[in-house]
Every structure is written in structure tokens, then in C-alpha cells.
Design an enzyme around this catalytic site. Structure first.
Site, PDB file in Angstrom:
ATOM      1  N   TYR A  50     -26.977  46.828 100.199  1.00 31.90           N
ATOM      2  CA  TYR A  50     -27.053  45.447  99.738  1.00 31.90           C
ATOM      3  C   TYR A  50     -26.835  45.379  98.218  1.00 31.90           C
ATOM      4  CZ  TYR A  50     -28.805  43.926 104.336  1.00 31.90           C
ATOM      5  OH  TYR A  50     -28.938  43.632 105.685  1.00 31.90           O
ATOM      6  N   ARG A  86     -19.389  39.376 114.376  1.00 28.70           N
ATOM      7  CA  ARG A  86     -19.996  38.371 113.485  1.00 28.70           C
ATOM      8  C   ARG A  86     -20.041  36.982 114.134  1.00 28.70           C
ATOM      9  NH1 ARG A  86     -21.365  39.795 108.311  1.00 28.70           N
ATOM     10  NH2 ARG A  86     -20.995  37.689 107.492  1.00 28.70           N
ATOM     11  N   THR A  92     -25.587  33.567 108.673  1.00 30.05           N
ATOM     12  CA  THR A  92     -26.728  34.275 108.096  1.00 30.05           C
ATOM     13  C   THR A  92     -28.045  33.534 108.331  1.00 30.05           C
ATOM     14  OG1 THR A  92     -25.220  35.003 106.346  1.00 30.05           O
ATOM     15  CG2 THR A  92     -27.580  35.295 105.940  1.00 30.05           C
ATOM     16  N   ARG A 103     -28.300  35.088 116.394  1.00 26.90           N
ATOM     17  CA  ARG A 103     -29.234  34.594 115.375  1.00 26.90           C
ATOM     18  C   ARG A 103     -29.803  33.226 115.763  1.00 26.90           C
ATOM     19  NH1 ARG A 103     -25.682  36.728 110.158  1.00 26.90           N
ATOM     20  NH2 ARG A 103     -26.730  38.745 109.936  1.00 26.90           N
ATOM     21  N   ASN A 113     -32.979  37.795 110.565  1.00 26.82           N
ATOM     22  CA  ASN A 113     -31.874  37.270 111.375  1.00 26.82           C
ATOM     23  C   ASN A 113     -31.314  38.324 112.348  1.00 26.82           C
ATOM     24  OD1 ASN A 113     -30.547  38.873 109.555  1.00 26.82           O
ATOM     25  ND2 ASN A 113     -29.446  37.220 108.534  1.00 26.82           N
TER      26      ASN A 113
END
Ligand code: ADP
Length: 139
Positions: A50, A86, A92, A103, A113
Site C-alpha cells: 500500500y 475487480r 472500494t 463488497r 471490504n
């Protein structure tokens, strides 16, 4: 195009005991497992993973959340694997993720999430190398 992508079932997904449910959604969409293991993440690997978030005020919270318990790390392979994974995850922020996405169905908020998935061919290559040795990948 056949692609590989890196997925992490995050600590909230592991604590809710839904790794099988999450994985079934990816598998139903045609993705195949080519690598899989549990990992207890540490601060060093999270700072790398990250790195674009380290200056954010919520970064300490992410560091702590992602170390709450071991994660399940997977490499999934298939046609269009990066975008497909995704899409199945949803955005997100779990609170705005549509029902029917992982999610949207199981996540709590922007941080908790359920899972991570690589967002480009370049990041997938980097992330796969970050979490797996070549001999751990069976494809
Ligand atoms: P994604 O995981 O959807 O690719 P990002 O790359 O933007 O999202 O962020 C990485 C992770 O950092 C998110 O999945 C989430 O766990 C956490 N995160 C992102 N934004 C926030 C925020 N505003 N507050 C708390 N955690 C966040």
C-alpha cells in the site's frame, strides 16, 4: 486475454469465514486457482503493498486491520482476470457497492471490504512476485 491476478481475502473476510463463498464467486466466473496460501502480513510487506497510501491519515488503521489475522493469498488465472475480479468485488467503498458484488454483499465500509485484487497488468505482476515464489505458482 489470459491473465493472472493477485487476490487477498482480507482479515474481515477471514473472520466472517466466507473465504469459500468469495472464492466460489470467482470460480463460477471461470477463474482458476494457480496459487494459494495463508499469510500473516507484517508492516514491511503492507508498506510495500500500500505504498501509495502511506501518507493518508487512515494508513495506521489499514496497517492494524490487515494484521488482525492471517489473510488468504491467491493467484487466479483466466480470460480478462484482472478486470473481471475487480468487477465481481465492486467498488472500494462497501457502503456504495451494489448488491450482488462481493463488497456490496459482505463488506462493511471503505476499509473492511473483504478482498483485494490487482488493478492492472503491471500491479498484478508486482503483487504476484511480492506474495509468491515462482515455485509456488502452478501455471
Ligand atoms: P481497492 O482495494 O478497491 O483497489 P484502493 O487501492 O484505493 O482500493 O485502497 C486500498 C485499500 O485501502 C482499500 O481496499 C481499503 O481497505 C483501504 N482504504 C482505501 N480508502 C480508504 C479510506 N478512505 N478509509 C479507510 N480505508 C481505506
Amino acid at each position: 486475454m489470459e491473465e493472472k491476478t493477485l487476490v487477498l481475502i482480507k482479515p474481515d473476510g477471514m473472520q466472517k469465514n466466507i473465504s469459500g463463498t468469495v472464492l466460489a464467486r470467482f470460480q463460477k466466473a471461470g477463474l482458476r486457482i494457480v496459487a494459494c496460501k495463508m499469510i500473516q502480513l507484517n508492516e514491511a510487506i503492507l508498506r510495500e503493498h500500500y505504498d501509495f497510501l502511506t501518507e493518508k491519515p487512515f494508513f495506521p488503521e489499514i496497517l492494524s486491520f490487515m494484521q488482525e489475522c492471517p489473510v488468504l493469498a491467491l493467484i487466479l488465472k483466466g480470460d480478462n482476470a484482472i478486470a473481471l475480479t475487480r468487477e465481481l468485488l465492486g467498488p472500494t467503498d462497501s457502503t456504495i457497492a451494489p448488491k450482488g458484488t462481493i463488497r456490496g454483499d459482505f463488506g462493511e465500509n471503505k476499509m473492511r471490504n473483504i478482498a483485494h485484487a490487482s488493478d492492472s497488468i503491471e500491479s498484478a505482476a508486482k503483487e504476484i512476485a511480492r506474495f509468491f515464489k515462482p515455485e509456488e505458482v502452478f501455471a
